[in-house]
Design an enzyme around this catalytic site. Structure first.
Site, PDB file in Angstrom:
ATOM      1  CB  ILE A   1      -0.922   0.002   1.237  1.00  0.00           C
ATOM      2  CG1 ILE A   1      -1.884  -1.188   1.170  1.00  0.00           C
ATOM      3  CG2 ILE A   1      -1.697   1.315   1.343  1.00  0.00           C
ATOM      4  CD1 ILE A   1      -2.672  -1.393   2.456  1.00  0.00           C
TER       5      ILE A   1
ATOM      6  CB  THR B   1      -8.176  -5.656  16.604  1.00  0.00           C
ATOM      7  OG1 THR B   1      -7.731  -6.577  17.603  1.00  0.00           O
ATOM      8  CG2 THR B   1      -7.617  -4.284  16.947  1.00  0.00           C
TER       9      THR B   1
ATOM     10  CE1 TYR C   1      -3.414  -5.223  14.594  1.00  0.00           C
ATOM     11  CE2 TYR C   1      -4.367  -6.297  16.516  1.00  0.00           C
ATOM     12  CZ  TYR C   1      -4.404  -6.005  15.173  1.00  0.00           C
ATOM     13  OH  TYR C   1      -5.440  -6.468  14.413  1.00  0.00           O
TER      14      TYR C   1
ATOM     15  CG  PHE D   1       2.246 -17.356  25.657  1.00  0.00           C
ATOM     16  CD1 PHE D   1       3.472 -17.997  25.723  1.00  0.00           C
ATOM     17  CD2 PHE D   1       1.780 -16.963  24.402  1.00  0.00           C
ATOM     18  CE1 PHE D   1       4.218 -18.254  24.576  1.00  0.00           C
ATOM     19  CE2 PHE D   1       2.514 -17.208  23.263  1.00  0.00           C
ATOM     20  CZ  PHE D   1       3.740 -17.867  23.344  1.00  0.00           C
TER      21      PHE D   1
ATOM     22  NE  ARG E   1      -6.914 -12.991  24.039  1.00  0.00           N
ATOM     23  CZ  ARG E   1      -6.592 -12.655  25.296  1.00  0.00           C
ATOM     24  NH1 ARG E   1      -7.445 -12.870  26.287  1.00  0.00           N
ATOM     25  NH2 ARG E   1      -5.428 -12.101  25.560  1.00  0.00           N
TER      26      ARG E   1
ATOM     27  NE  ARG F   1       0.786 -13.337  23.026  1.00  0.00           N
ATOM     28  CZ  ARG F   1       0.032 -13.860  22.058  1.00  0.00           C
ATOM     29  NH1 ARG F   1       0.587 -14.567  21.087  1.00  0.00           N
ATOM     30  NH2 ARG F   1      -1.272 -13.683  22.063  1.00  0.00           N
TER      31      ARG F   1
HETATM   32  N1  UDP Z   1      -1.386 -18.409  23.443  1.00  0.00           N
HETATM   33  C1  UDP Z   1      -0.630 -19.318  24.166  1.00  0.00           C
HETATM   34  N2  UDP Z   1       0.402 -19.959  23.538  1.00  0.00           N
HETATM   35  C2  UDP Z   1       0.703 -19.737  22.210  1.00  0.00           C
HETATM   36  C3  UDP Z   1      -0.092 -18.823  21.485  1.00  0.00           C
HETATM   37  C4  UDP Z   1      -1.122 -18.175  22.143  1.00  0.00           C
HETATM   38  O1  UDP Z   1      -0.861 -19.544  25.350  1.00  0.00           O
HETATM   39  O2  UDP Z   1       1.674 -20.342  21.716  1.00  0.00           O
HETATM   40  C5  UDP Z   1      -2.480 -17.696  24.116  1.00  0.00           C
HETATM   41  C6  UDP Z   1      -2.314 -16.180  24.120  1.00  0.00           C
HETATM   42  O3  UDP Z   1      -1.555 -15.764  25.207  1.00  0.00           O
HETATM   43  C7  UDP Z   1      -3.763 -15.707  24.180  1.00  0.00           C
HETATM   44  C8  UDP Z   1      -4.534 -16.797  23.425  1.00  0.00           C
HETATM   45  O4  UDP Z   1      -3.666 -17.932  23.394  1.00  0.00           O
HETATM   46  O5  UDP Z   1      -4.211 -15.698  25.501  1.00  0.00           O
HETATM   47  C9  UDP Z   1      -4.863 -16.401  22.005  1.00  0.00           C
HETATM   48  O6  UDP Z   1      -3.676 -15.906  21.395  1.00  0.00           O
HETATM   49  P1  UDP Z   1      -3.580 -15.640  19.841  1.00  0.00           P
HETATM   50  O7  UDP Z   1      -2.168 -15.228  19.571  1.00  0.00           O
HETATM   51  O8  UDP Z   1      -4.115 -16.817  19.090  1.00  0.00           O
HETATM   52  O9  UDP Z   1      -4.584 -14.442  19.568  1.00  0.00           O
HETATM   53  P2  UDP Z   1      -4.705 -12.967  20.200  1.00  0.00           P
HETATM   54  O10 UDP Z   1      -5.630 -13.109  21.378  1.00  0.00           O
HETATM   55  O11 UDP Z   1      -3.349 -12.482  20.546  1.00  0.00           O
HETATM   56  O12 UDP Z   1      -5.327 -12.193  19.093  1.00  0.00           O
END
Ligand code: UDP
Length: 328
Positions: A54, A119, A143, A210, A223, A282
């Site tokens: 873009i 998001t 983000y 995480f 989530r 994370r």
């Molecule tokens: N997650 C995790 N281990 C991983 C990837 C993700 O425990 O290897 C957890 C992350 O901390 C979150 C959830 O899974 O709580 C969803 O993460 P994802 O990255 O899929 O989506 P986001 O919520 O960041 O958009």
């Protein structure tokens, strides 16, 4: 005459499923995608794919020259919460710059409707769960901040230029085309469900959870996973709504699942164990993100066809089993 649409990021996960839905209803689509994370193989043969950024004025001009477009869909963006915590200014600058360039070009070419991929990351510490659209925007990551800026830019695009827009706040997009034509293939993969499935099949090492010390019933983050085909359908409804007015919707199923619950469901669906270990949190992850999608249900009649986590995981698993190397 069928409509023609410009879809940035149409070779990516959610974007490609929207392209499929537009093509299925007989519309013409032009995709602009730099293929940094998307895949040419995810774009139907009938769809023109411009491989470009873009931010490259020539590529953007080339794309708009293939119009006139009835609408523009903007998916292309840096989109990883964790990465954005490590590279905040790259995220904010790149997403803002590209989004603004696209909005300007959209206005300059007289296109009247724009749909923005937004998001759940707009909400860093939500006060109400499930999260309604009234929840104040207060991102928990750069983000999320970059998407909040673009939502604000669109408010001004309408006030100053009359551009109508839909901001669709996806919660956790997952699953795969129920027809088996498309799936999820990020490189590197960072999303929970594909990593869980690859751990189950032994294609990847054990999953790292995480954090298990969050204030949730089992200590892992919660989530709201939404089937990518239901997201695509929401885009089509939002597009129609733009004939009348601009809209903003939170898009999820309204049900939250913890990381442990996702693992347990994947074990049931696949019939295999999901090897995993517990790691540190994370950065940037809010404990709970669950959408209230009451507004889009009431206003546009959106009803998810695939709300069950089992179905979402089963469709992702079917595609992964059929495409062990993804789109390669
Ligand atoms: N997650 C995790 N281990 C991983 C990837 C993700 O425990 O290897 C957890 C992350 O901390 C979150 C959830 O899974 O709580 C969803 O993460 P994802 O990255 O899929 O989506 P986001 O919520 O960041 O958009």
């Amino acid at each position: 005459m069928p409509d023609t649409h410009l879809v940035t990021g149409g070779a990516g996960f959610v974007g490609s499923h929207l392209v499929l839905a537009l093509v299925a209803r007989g519309d013409r689509v032009v995709v602009l995608d730099d293929l940094s994370t998307g895949h040419a193989a995810a774009v139907p043969a009938s769809t023109e794919l411009i491989s470009g950024r873009i931010g490259d004025a020539d590529a953007l001009a080339h794309a708009f020259a293939l119009g006139p477009f009835a609408s523009v869909f903007h998916f292309a963006a840096l989109s990883l919460v964790g990465e954005s915590m490590r590279e905040p200014y790259r995220y904010m600058a790149e997403n803002a710059r590209n989004g603004l360039a696209l909005i300007e070009a959209t206005i300059a070419h007289g296109v009247k409707r724009l749909v923005l991929s937004s998001t759940a990351a707009l909400f860093g510490a939500p006060s109400t769960i499930p999260i309604p659209e009234e929840e104040p925007v207060d991102p928990g990551s750069p983000y999320g901040e970059s998407k909040a800026w673009l939502e604000r830019a669109l408010v001004w695009a309408e006030r100053v230029h009359g551009l109508r827009s839909a901001a669709l706040r996806y919660f956790n997009a997952a699953g795969a085309d129920p027809g088996g034509r498309l799936g999820e293939d990020h490189r590197p993969e960072t999303h929970l469900i594909p990593l869980v499935l690859d751990a189950a099949s032994g294609r990847r090492p054990p999953l790292t959870v995480f954090g298990d010390d969050y204030p949730t019933p089992d200590g892992t983050c919660i989530r709201d996973y939404i089937h990518v085909a239901d997201l695509a359908e929401a885009h089509l409804l939002a597009l129609e709504a733009l004939n009348e007015r601009s809209v903003r919707y939170n898009l999820g199923n309204g049900t939250g699942y913890s990381v442990r619950q996702v693992i347990a469901t994947a074990e049931r669906v696949t019939g295999r164990a999901v090897p995993h270990t517990i790691g540190p949190r994370r950065a940037g992850d809010p404990p709970v993100l669950v959408a209230s999608s009451r507004r889009i249900r009431e206003e546009l009649g959106w009803t998810p066809r695939y709300p069950a986590l089992e179905t979402i995981i089963a469709d992702a698993w079917a595609w992964r089993q059929a495409h062990p190397e993804g789109y390669r």
